[in-house]
Motif scaffolding. Structure first.
Motif, PDB file in Angstrom:
ATOM      1  N   HIS A  80       0.821  -1.210   0.000  1.00 15.56           N
ATOM      2  CA  HIS A  80       0.000   0.000   0.000  1.00 15.56           C
ATOM      3  C   HIS A  80       0.858   1.265   0.000  1.00 15.56           C
ATOM      4  CE1 HIS A  80      -3.757  -2.252   1.677  1.00 15.56           C
ATOM      5  NE2 HIS A  80      -3.663  -2.322   0.369  1.00 15.56           N
ATOM      6  N   GLN A  81       2.008   1.212   0.666  1.00 15.82           N
ATOM      7  CA  GLN A  81       2.890   2.373   0.686  1.00 15.82           C
ATOM      8  C   GLN A  81       3.540   2.609  -0.678  1.00 15.82           C
ATOM      9  OE1 GLN A  81       5.512   3.002   4.056  1.00 15.82           O
ATOM     10  NE2 GLN A  81       3.687   4.046   4.759  1.00 15.82           N
ATOM     11  N   LEU A  82       3.694   1.557  -1.456  1.00 15.16           N
ATOM     12  CA  LEU A  82       4.293   1.675  -2.783  1.00 15.16           C
ATOM     13  C   LEU A  82       3.277   2.061  -3.853  1.00 15.16           C
ATOM     14  CD1 LEU A  82       6.569  -1.514  -2.816  1.00 15.16           C
ATOM     15  CD2 LEU A  82       7.326   0.861  -2.588  1.00 15.16           C
ATOM     16  N   LYS A  83       2.054   1.609  -3.683  1.00 16.60           N
ATOM     17  CA  LYS A  83       1.076   1.676  -4.771  1.00 16.60           C
ATOM     18  C   LYS A  83       0.814   3.099  -5.240  1.00 16.60           C
ATOM     19  CE  LYS A  83      -3.291  -0.332  -6.262  1.00 16.60           C
ATOM     20  NZ  LYS A  83      -4.395  -1.252  -5.911  1.00 16.60           N
ATOM     21  N   GLY A  84       0.691   4.051  -4.310  1.00 13.51           N
ATOM     22  CA  GLY A  84       0.419   5.425  -4.701  1.00 13.51           C
ATOM     23  C   GLY A  84       1.496   5.982  -5.612  1.00 13.51           C
ATOM     24  N   ALA A  85       2.746   5.718  -5.267  1.00  9.34           N
ATOM     25  CA  ALA A  85       3.859   6.200  -6.081  1.00  9.34           C
ATOM     26  C   ALA A  85       3.872   5.517  -7.443  1.00  9.34           C
ATOM     27  CB  ALA A  85       5.179   5.949  -5.355  1.00  9.34           C
ATOM     28  N   VAL A  86       3.601   4.223  -7.458  1.00  3.99           N
ATOM     29  CA  VAL A  86       3.602   3.480  -8.720  1.00  3.99           C
ATOM     30  C   VAL A  86       2.518   4.010  -9.655  1.00  3.99           C
ATOM     31  CG1 VAL A  86       3.221   1.223  -9.776  1.00  3.99           C
ATOM     32  CG2 VAL A  86       4.593   1.394  -7.697  1.00  3.99           C
ATOM     33  N   LEU A  87       1.329   4.233  -9.134  1.00  6.39           N
ATOM     34  CA  LEU A  87       0.234   4.733  -9.970  1.00  6.39           C
ATOM     35  C   LEU A  87       0.528   6.137 -10.495  1.00  6.39           C
ATOM     36  CD1 LEU A  87      -2.899   3.450  -8.016  1.00  6.39           C
ATOM     37  CD2 LEU A  87      -1.789   2.452 -10.016  1.00  6.39           C
ATOM     38  N   ASP A  88       1.200   6.953  -9.694  1.00 11.84           N
ATOM     39  CA  ASP A  88       1.603   8.271 -10.176  1.00 11.84           C
ATOM     40  C   ASP A  88       2.616   8.144 -11.310  1.00 11.84           C
ATOM     41  OD1 ASP A  88      -0.066   9.627  -8.504  1.00 11.84           O
ATOM     42  OD2 ASP A  88       1.487  10.287  -7.102  1.00 11.84           O
ATOM     43  N   ALA A  89       3.524   7.180 -11.185  1.00 13.19           N
ATOM     44  CA  ALA A  89       4.515   6.961 -12.246  1.00 13.19           C
ATOM     45  C   ALA A  89       3.836   6.515 -13.542  1.00 13.19           C
ATOM     46  CB  ALA A  89       5.544   5.921 -11.798  1.00 13.19           C
ATOM     47  N   VAL A  90       2.768   5.719 -13.415  1.00 13.27           N
ATOM     48  CA  VAL A  90       1.994   5.303 -14.595  1.00 13.27           C
ATOM     49  C   VAL A  90       1.327   6.525 -15.223  1.00 13.27           C
ATOM     50  CG1 VAL A  90       0.026   3.941 -15.406  1.00 13.27           C
ATOM     51  CG2 VAL A  90       1.612   2.963 -13.731  1.00 13.27           C
ATOM     52  N   ASP A  91       0.710   7.357 -14.403  1.00  9.44           N
ATOM     53  CA  ASP A  91       0.041   8.564 -14.901  1.00  9.44           C
ATOM     54  C   ASP A  91       1.020   9.494 -15.616  1.00  9.44           C
ATOM     55  OD1 ASP A  91      -2.350   7.690 -13.910  1.00  9.44           O
ATOM     56  OD2 ASP A  91      -2.291   8.923 -12.096  1.00  9.44           O
ATOM     57  N   GLU A  92       2.249   9.526 -15.146  1.00  8.80           N
ATOM     58  CA  GLU A  92       3.258  10.418 -15.737  1.00  8.80           C
ATOM     59  C   GLU A  92       3.938   9.814 -16.956  1.00  8.80           C
ATOM     60  OE1 GLU A  92       5.709  11.094 -12.344  1.00  8.80           O
ATOM     61  OE2 GLU A  92       4.073  12.013 -11.209  1.00  8.80           O
ATOM     62  N   GLY A  93       3.549   8.584 -17.314  1.00 11.38           N
ATOM     63  CA  GLY A  93       4.113   7.954 -18.489  1.00 11.38           C
ATOM     64  C   GLY A  93       5.491   7.357 -18.280  1.00 11.38           C
ATOM     65  N   LEU A  94       5.900   7.226 -17.004  1.00 12.81           N
ATOM     66  CA  LEU A  94       7.219   6.666 -16.708  1.00 12.81           C
ATOM     67  C   LEU A  94       7.171   5.142 -16.635  1.00 12.81           C
ATOM     68  CD1 LEU A  94       8.278   9.234 -13.960  1.00 12.81           C
ATOM     69  CD2 LEU A  94       9.031   9.167 -16.346  1.00 12.81           C
ATOM     70  N   VAL A  95       5.982   4.603 -16.370  1.00 16.13           N
ATOM     71  CA  VAL A  95       5.755   3.148 -16.341  1.00 16.13           C
ATOM     72  C   VAL A  95       4.592   2.868 -17.277  1.00 16.13           C
ATOM     73  CG1 VAL A  95       5.102   1.184 -14.898  1.00 16.13           C
ATOM     74  CG2 VAL A  95       6.601   2.969 -13.970  1.00 16.13           C
ATOM     75  N   ASP A  96       4.744   1.848 -18.132  1.00 15.58           N
ATOM     76  CA  ASP A  96       3.749   1.594 -19.177  1.00 15.58           C
ATOM     77  C   ASP A  96       2.373   1.263 -18.629  1.00 15.58           C
ATOM     78  OD1 ASP A  96       5.470   2.137 -21.209  1.00 15.58           O
ATOM     79  OD2 ASP A  96       6.083   0.057 -21.518  1.00 15.58           O
ATOM     80  N   ARG A  97       2.286   0.250 -17.746  1.00 16.58           N
ATOM     81  CA  ARG A  97       0.997  -0.200 -17.210  1.00 16.58           C
ATOM     82  C   ARG A  97       1.109  -0.366 -15.709  1.00 16.58           C
ATOM     83  NH1 ARG A  97       0.088  -5.287 -21.332  1.00 16.58           N
ATOM     84  NH2 ARG A  97       0.513  -4.162 -23.282  1.00 16.58           N
ATOM     85  N   ASP A  98      -0.028  -0.445 -15.066  1.00 15.64           N
ATOM     86  CA  ASP A  98      -0.061  -0.595 -13.618  1.00 15.64           C
ATOM     87  C   ASP A  98       0.497  -1.961 -13.217  1.00 15.64           C
ATOM     88  OD1 ASP A  98      -0.576  -0.710 -10.929  1.00 15.64           O
ATOM     89  OD2 ASP A  98      -2.765  -0.791 -11.125  1.00 15.64           O
ATOM     90  N   PRO A  99       1.698  -2.013 -12.658  1.00 21.46           N
ATOM     91  CA  PRO A  99       2.296  -3.299 -12.284  1.00 21.46           C
ATOM     92  C   PRO A  99       1.737  -3.871 -10.982  1.00 21.46           C
ATOM     93  CG  PRO A  99       3.788  -1.538 -11.723  1.00 21.46           C
ATOM     94  CD  PRO A  99       2.618  -0.892 -12.408  1.00 21.46           C
ATOM     95  N   THR A 100       0.932  -3.049 -10.260  1.00 16.79           N
ATOM     96  CA  THR A 100       0.383  -3.533  -8.986  1.00 16.79           C
ATOM     97  C   THR A 100      -0.926  -4.298  -9.179  1.00 16.79           C
ATOM     98  OG1 THR A 100      -0.946  -1.543  -8.540  1.00 16.79           O
ATOM     99  CG2 THR A 100       1.373  -1.490  -7.871  1.00 16.79           C
ATOM    100  N   ARG A 101      -1.458  -4.299 -10.402  1.00 15.21           N
ATOM    101  CA  ARG A 101      -2.734  -4.965 -10.668  1.00 15.21           C
ATOM    102  C   ARG A 101      -2.622  -6.470 -10.417  1.00 15.21           C
ATOM    103  NH1 ARG A 101      -5.655  -7.261 -14.914  1.00 15.21           N
ATOM    104  NH2 ARG A 101      -3.818  -7.234 -16.265  1.00 15.21           N
ATOM    105  N   LYS A 102      -3.553  -6.991  -9.654  1.00 18.78           N
ATOM    106  CA  LYS A 102      -3.616  -8.417  -9.309  1.00 18.78           C
ATOM    107  C   LYS A 102      -2.388  -8.902  -8.551  1.00 18.78           C
ATOM    108  CE  LYS A 102      -6.684  -9.799 -13.106  1.00 18.78           C
ATOM    109  NZ  LYS A 102      -6.885 -10.720 -14.235  1.00 18.78           N
TER     110      LYS A 102
END
Length: 308
Positions: A80-102
């Protein structure tokens, strides 16, 4: 700045800057320290993993590696502490897709938990063992928390001015920052600002104890305050009274548990404890609520059977 990040930067660097940007100054110090601890674990587990390499497989491997030395709930908190940052990175186009899914949360088998609360008989034995003299002491703090359910940091922040003896209430509007050297700081959340009803006996006792004390100074603070000191005092009383050893925070659990078993509504218990929502109360005391529901089922069935 985060805006200067590219997919070739490491996730460690991104997360560190994300915490600095969005969490520093926005969350309590105790919460911020958890984010910094998560940063340290990223540096240990994936120091060179780039944002471009962050996908479902590498993220799951990170969780799996963390889970090898942590229980499932701790791994869930890490996620949970990582997920917010990861989703922001997805929104910013730095990560292609949400890697936290499932994502699958694993973890070590939980250790046997210490008893967190006392039953009514055990609480009576504890309170009877207290040495309640004419001066403020840790024993008085134990009594106060047992009867009000206050958090430790809330209780040690109380001043004589916080007591409204005529209305039989104590106002909780601040906490004492005992972990960082002392001083008044805000409560855990807005719901924690509340007035807690006191029984008449506690009113009489504390009106006498505080009558000659400075009105705006914390009554339980005399120099540096340690939670461990209060826990040590409580442990000695528990052992002398021959009851299970609990922590000072366990007194809060004891208070809530006795209220629930007495039939007090979850909404009223949540308000008295200063929980942000009833969901917190339900989650924390699920085992008690389930036990009460089982008692209700028995009562319903006995009532139905008597209709014939």
């Amino acid at each position: 700045m985060i805006n200067a990040m590219t997919p070739q930067h490491t996730f460690c660097d991104y997360y560190r800057q994300w915490v600095a940007m969005y969490k520093e100054g926005a969350v309590r110090d105790v919460t911020l320290s958890k984010y910094h601890l998560t940063c340290a674990w990223l540096q240990k587990l994936i120091p060179l993993l780039t944002l471009a390499e962050l996908n479902r497989i590498t993220y799951q491997q990170l969780l799996n590696d963390y889970a090898q030395s942590h229980e499932r709930q701790t791994t869930m908190d890490f996620h949970h502490q990582l997920k917010g940052a990861v989703l922001d990175a997805v929104d910013e186009g730095l990560v292609d897709r949400d890697p936290t899914r499932k994502a699958i949360i694993k973890g070590k088998t939980p250790r046997a938990k210490k008893q967190k609360y006392l039953n009514q008989f055990e609480l009576h034995r504890l309170l009877n063992d207290l040495n309640l003299g004419t001066d403020i002491s840790w024993d008085w703090l134990i009594l106060l928390i047992a009867k009000t359910g206050l958090r430790f940091s809330e209780a040690i922040a109380l001043t004589p001015a916080d007591f409204e003896f005529g209305r039989q209430v104590v106002s909780v509007s601040k906490t004492w920052d005992y972990k960082s050297g002392g001083g008044f700081v805000p409560t855990k959340n807005r719901s924690s600002v509340r007035k807690v009803q006191l029984d008449w006996q506690l009113v009489i006792q504390f009106s006498e104890l505080t009558k000659s004390l400075p009105p705006d100074e914390p009554i339980f603070v005399n120099g540096k305050v340690y939670n461990s000191t209060a826990n040590d005092v409580l442990e000695r009383h528990c052992r002398h009274a021959e009851i299970p050893v609990i922590s000072v925070h366990g007194l809060r659990h004891t208070h809530a548990s006795l209220l629930l078993f007495a039939g007090v509504s979850i909404a009223s218990v949540a308000k008295r404890l200063g929980h942000a929502s009833m969901n917190t109360t339900q989650k924390t005391y699920l085992h008690i609520i389930q036990e009460l529901e089982n008692q209700d089922v028995d009562l319903v069935m006995r009532s139905i059977s008597s209709l014939i």
